[in-house]
Design a protein around this motif. Structure first.
Motif, PDB file in Angstrom:
ATOM      1  N   ARG A  47       0.812  -1.221   0.000  1.00  0.00           N
ATOM      2  CA  ARG A  47       0.000   0.000   0.000  1.00  0.00           C
ATOM      3  C   ARG A  47       0.843   1.268   0.000  1.00  0.00           C
ATOM      4  NH1 ARG A  47      -5.184   1.429   3.776  1.00  0.00           N
ATOM      5  NH2 ARG A  47      -5.451   3.548   3.032  1.00  0.00           N
ATOM      6  N   THR A  48       1.874   1.307   0.850  1.00  0.00           N
ATOM      7  CA  THR A  48       2.709   2.512   0.938  1.00  0.00           C
ATOM      8  C   THR A  48       3.391   2.803  -0.390  1.00  0.00           C
ATOM      9  OG1 THR A  48       3.115   1.999   3.268  1.00  0.00           O
ATOM     10  CG2 THR A  48       4.575   3.602   2.222  1.00  0.00           C
ATOM     11  N   ALA A  49       3.869   1.742  -1.052  1.00  0.00           N
ATOM     12  CA  ALA A  49       4.534   1.937  -2.341  1.00  0.00           C
ATOM     13  C   ALA A  49       3.544   2.420  -3.398  1.00  0.00           C
ATOM     14  CB  ALA A  49       5.182   0.629  -2.788  1.00  0.00           C
ATOM     15  N   ALA A  50       2.309   1.892  -3.359  1.00  0.00           N
ATOM     16  CA  ALA A  50       1.299   2.330  -4.321  1.00  0.00           C
ATOM     17  C   ALA A  50       0.932   3.800  -4.103  1.00  0.00           C
ATOM     18  CB  ALA A  50       0.062   1.452  -4.202  1.00  0.00           C
ATOM     19  N   SER A  51       0.837   4.216  -2.826  1.00  0.00           N
ATOM     20  CA  SER A  51       0.545   5.623  -2.530  1.00  0.00           C
ATOM     21  C   SER A  51       1.692   6.515  -2.995  1.00  0.00           C
ATOM     22  CB  SER A  51       0.320   5.807  -1.027  1.00  0.00           C
ATOM     23  OG  SER A  51      -0.780   5.040  -0.581  1.00  0.00           O
ATOM     24  N   ALA A  52       2.937   6.051  -2.771  1.00  0.00           N
ATOM     25  CA  ALA A  52       4.103   6.820  -3.216  1.00  0.00           C
ATOM     26  C   ALA A  52       4.124   6.945  -4.733  1.00  0.00           C
ATOM     27  CB  ALA A  52       5.380   6.152  -2.725  1.00  0.00           C
ATOM     28  N   ALA A  53       3.708   5.883  -5.415  1.00  0.00           N
ATOM     29  CA  ALA A  53       3.673   5.927  -6.883  1.00  0.00           C
ATOM     30  C   ALA A  53       2.662   6.948  -7.379  1.00  0.00           C
ATOM     31  CB  ALA A  53       3.335   4.538  -7.424  1.00  0.00           C
ATOM     32  N   LEU A  54       1.541   7.081  -6.649  1.00  0.00           N
ATOM     33  CA  LEU A  54       0.532   8.072  -7.044  1.00  0.00           C
ATOM     34  C   LEU A  54       1.089   9.490  -6.935  1.00  0.00           C
ATOM     35  CD1 LEU A  54      -2.864   6.804  -5.575  1.00  0.00           C
ATOM     36  CD2 LEU A  54      -2.376   7.428  -7.938  1.00  0.00           C
ATOM     37  N   PHE A  55       1.855   9.741  -5.860  1.00  0.00           N
ATOM     38  CA  PHE A  55       2.493  11.057  -5.740  1.00  0.00           C
ATOM     39  C   PHE A  55       3.547  11.245  -6.829  1.00  0.00           C
ATOM     40  CE2 PHE A  55       0.786  10.978  -1.383  1.00  0.00           C
ATOM     41  CZ  PHE A  55       0.364  12.293  -1.266  1.00  0.00           C
ATOM     42  N   ALA A  56       4.319  10.187  -7.063  1.00  0.00           N
ATOM     43  CA  ALA A  56       5.434  10.303  -8.007  1.00  0.00           C
ATOM     44  C   ALA A  56       4.963  10.593  -9.422  1.00  0.00           C
ATOM     45  CB  ALA A  56       6.257   9.014  -7.980  1.00  0.00           C
ATOM     46  N   ILE A  57       3.813  10.038  -9.800  1.00  0.00           N
ATOM     47  CA  ILE A  57       3.348  10.214 -11.180  1.00  0.00           C
ATOM     48  C   ILE A  57       2.999  11.671 -11.474  1.00  0.00           C
ATOM     49  CG2 ILE A  57       0.870   9.884 -10.827  1.00  0.00           C
ATOM     50  CD1 ILE A  57       2.974   8.332 -13.627  1.00  0.00           C
ATOM     51  N   PHE A  58       2.767  12.465 -10.402  1.00  0.00           N
ATOM     52  CA  PHE A  58       2.462  13.883 -10.610  1.00  0.00           C
ATOM     53  C   PHE A  58       3.657  14.782 -10.308  1.00  0.00           C
ATOM     54  CE2 PHE A  58      -1.671  11.944  -9.625  1.00  0.00           C
ATOM     55  CZ  PHE A  58      -2.374  12.350 -10.752  1.00  0.00           C
ATOM     56  N   ILE A  59       4.719  14.231  -9.710  1.00  0.00           N
ATOM     57  CA  ILE A  59       5.877  15.053  -9.344  1.00  0.00           C
ATOM     58  C   ILE A  59       7.049  14.838 -10.295  1.00  0.00           C
ATOM     59  CG2 ILE A  59       7.593  15.455  -7.520  1.00  0.00           C
ATOM     60  CD1 ILE A  59       5.438  14.731  -5.481  1.00  0.00           C
ATOM     61  N   ILE A  60       7.387  13.571 -10.554  1.00  0.00           N
ATOM     62  CA  ILE A  60       8.587  13.261 -11.333  1.00  0.00           C
ATOM     63  C   ILE A  60       8.547  13.825 -12.752  1.00  0.00           C
ATOM     64  CG2 ILE A  60       9.888  11.345 -12.341  1.00  0.00           C
ATOM     65  CD1 ILE A  60       9.389   9.767  -9.825  1.00  0.00           C
ATOM     66  N   PRO A  61       7.397  13.791 -13.459  1.00  0.00           N
ATOM     67  CA  PRO A  61       7.403  14.318 -14.834  1.00  0.00           C
ATOM     68  C   PRO A  61       7.798  15.792 -14.951  1.00  0.00           C
ATOM     69  CG  PRO A  61       5.476  12.958 -14.492  1.00  0.00           C
ATOM     70  CD  PRO A  61       6.108  13.135 -13.149  1.00  0.00           C
ATOM     71  N   THR A  62       7.612  16.564 -13.867  1.00  0.00           N
ATOM     72  CA  THR A  62       7.943  17.998 -13.947  1.00  0.00           C
ATOM     73  C   THR A  62       9.443  18.229 -14.157  1.00  0.00           C
ATOM     74  OG1 THR A  62       6.042  18.548 -12.554  1.00  0.00           O
ATOM     75  CG2 THR A  62       7.781  20.205 -12.756  1.00  0.00           C
ATOM     76  N   PRO A  63      10.343  17.683 -13.297  1.00  0.00           N
ATOM     77  CA  PRO A  63      11.782  17.898 -13.563  1.00  0.00           C
ATOM     78  C   PRO A  63      12.239  17.236 -14.862  1.00  0.00           C
ATOM     79  CG  PRO A  63      11.463  16.341 -11.748  1.00  0.00           C
ATOM     80  CD  PRO A  63      10.126  16.956 -12.031  1.00  0.00           C
ATOM     81  N   ILE A  64      11.624  16.105 -15.219  1.00  0.00           N
ATOM     82  CA  ILE A  64      12.003  15.451 -16.477  1.00  0.00           C
ATOM     83  C   ILE A  64      11.666  16.361 -17.663  1.00  0.00           C
ATOM     84  CG2 ILE A  64      11.479  13.520 -18.019  1.00  0.00           C
ATOM     85  CD1 ILE A  64      11.109  11.758 -15.587  1.00  0.00           C
ATOM     86  N   GLY A  65      10.480  16.972 -17.607  1.00  0.00           N
ATOM     87  CA  GLY A  65      10.073  17.863 -18.692  1.00  0.00           C
ATOM     88  C   GLY A  65      11.011  19.048 -18.842  1.00  0.00           C
ATOM     89  N   PHE A  66      11.394  19.643 -17.701  1.00  0.00           N
ATOM     90  CA  PHE A  66      12.292  20.798 -17.767  1.00  0.00           C
ATOM     91  C   PHE A  66      13.703  20.383 -18.183  1.00  0.00           C
ATOM     92  CE2 PHE A  66       9.001  22.815 -15.102  1.00  0.00           C
ATOM     93  CZ  PHE A  66       8.871  24.015 -15.801  1.00  0.00           C
ATOM     94  N   ALA A  67      14.115  19.170 -17.795  1.00  0.00           N
ATOM     95  CA  ALA A  67      15.438  18.684 -18.213  1.00  0.00           C
ATOM     96  C   ALA A  67      15.490  18.499 -19.722  1.00  0.00           C
ATOM     97  CB  ALA A  67      15.752  17.362 -17.498  1.00  0.00           C
ATOM     98  N   ILE A  68      14.426  17.901 -20.280  1.00  0.00           N
ATOM     99  CA  ILE A  68      14.362  17.719 -21.734  1.00  0.00           C
ATOM    100  C   ILE A  68      14.300  19.072 -22.435  1.00  0.00           C
ATOM    101  CG2 ILE A  68      12.910  16.837 -23.598  1.00  0.00           C
ATOM    102  CD1 ILE A  68      12.128  14.534 -21.771  1.00  0.00           C
ATOM    103  N   GLN A  69      13.561  20.008 -21.817  1.00  0.00           N
ATOM    104  CA  GLN A  69      13.468  21.345 -22.401  1.00  0.00           C
ATOM    105  C   GLN A  69      14.834  22.039 -22.409  1.00  0.00           C
ATOM    106  OE1 GLN A  69      10.633  23.843 -20.415  1.00  0.00           O
ATOM    107  NE2 GLN A  69      10.952  25.583 -21.776  1.00  0.00           N
ATOM    108  N   GLY A  70      15.604  21.848 -21.309  1.00  0.00           N
ATOM    109  CA  GLY A  70      16.912  22.485 -21.251  1.00  0.00           C
ATOM    110  C   GLY A  70      17.931  21.855 -22.182  1.00  0.00           C
ATOM    111  N   ILE A  71      17.848  20.557 -22.361  1.00  0.00           N
ATOM    112  CA  ILE A  71      18.850  19.850 -23.184  1.00  0.00           C
ATOM    113  C   ILE A  71      18.503  19.893 -24.661  1.00  0.00           C
ATOM    114  CG2 ILE A  71      19.925  17.604 -23.623  1.00  0.00           C
ATOM    115  CD1 ILE A  71      19.458  16.964 -20.643  1.00  0.00           C
TER     116      ILE A  71
END
Length: 292
Positions: free
Chosen positions: A199-223
């Motif tokens: 359960r804890t890992a599934a809850s963490a995944a729900l948070f991650a799916i909305f947080i992790i794409p943001t730095p990835i998007g800006f990294a791709i934008q910068g590179i």
């Protein structure tokens, strides 16, 4: 009566209509959830913002009350920005409920090998998935688009005239944004619940799916100097839909550079995520693992 004296008798009670069998799952799920006082308190808190908004709408049309505060009628602009803020509050509360309920929707049945108990009955995989999804869809509807629509109707009634017709796009925005968001939350929660049994890992995944794409998007934008990396961000897609449907450009100063992709691309992001979640669910939700 001795065992040998008992004979088989078919069930003679009232049968549940086939079209509504999936509702058996949310009915028992709610009986379990509302036994917890903390959950009931949190659910009641979700109706505080609609109550505050209803009071604001009422006071905005009550000349006597406004005179007490020395304010003029219409001091609070009831427009797209007004309802977009309300939608943002309620969709955030919907996310909290999803984190609480979603991770255990399917994982318990898989962990305890309970799926055969469902699927050995006249209950298809589609009805099982629809029933589990209904647990979140019905609950989140009561705190998102339903109170939002009632507030819109209250404003239309008090304002009178042609306000309803002239501002129907606001009601359309409330329905589309809220429904798209709760469907996406439901599919993501069920997918993670099916594939992540902890359960804890599934809850963490729900948070991650909305947080992790943001730095990835800006990294791709910068590179790569491309905004296409932001297409991974489903939360940003919701913001784009909100700004477009509630016509926020007419109410606040929005720079075109703040939009990393278009309204059409926002829908494409939602569609891709939804199809991926449905594929994950269809692969995992089965009575027994089939080795081909």
């Amino acid at each position: 009566m001795a065992v040998y004296g008992q004979t088989y008798k078919s069930y003679e009670g009232r049968l549940t209509p086939a079209w509504s069998r999936f509702l058996v799952i949310p009915r028992y799920a709610y009986q379990d959830l509302f036994k917890y006082t903390l959950f009931v308190v949190l659910y009641v808190v979700c109706f505080v913002p609609p109550l505050v908004y209803a009071v604001l709408i009422y006071l905005n049309h009550n000349v006597s009350a406004l005179a007490i505060f020395g304010a003029n009628p219409g001091i609070i602009p009831i427009n797209g920005l007004f309802f977009s803020i309300f939608t943002g509050i309620q969709t955030s509360l919907a996310f909290i409920f999803t984190v609480i309920i979603g991770p255990v929707l399917i994982s318990r049945d898989l962990a305890n090998n309970g799926l055969p108990l469902y699927l050995c009955r006249p209950f298809t995989r589609f009805e099982y998935i629809l029933g589990k999804a209904s647990v979140l869809l019905i609950l989140l509807s009561t705190i998102t688009w339903i109170p939002g629509s009632l507030l819109f109707l209250l404003q239309a009634y008090l304002e009178g005239g042609g306000w309803f017709g002239d501002n129907f796009w606001i009601l359309y925005g409330i329905l589309v944004v809220c429904l798209a968001w709760i469907v996406m939350l439901t599919l993501l929660a069920m997918s993670f619940s099916a594939w992540i049994k902890w359960r804890t890992a599934a809850s963490a995944a729900l948070f991650a799916i909305f947080i992790i794409p943001t730095p990835i998007g800006f990294a791709i934008q910068g590179i790569l100097k491309s905004n296409k990396g932001h297409l991974l961000n489903v939360g940003m897609a919701l913001n784009v839909m909100t700004q477009e449907l509630f016509r926020l450009r007419d109410n606040i100063s929005v720079n075109d550079d703040d939009f990393f992709f278009s309204y059409g691309e926002a829908w494409m992001v939602f569609l891709v995520y939804a199809l991926l979640c449905l594929y994950m669910l269809w692969r995992k939700v089965r009575a027994y693992e089939v080795v081909s």
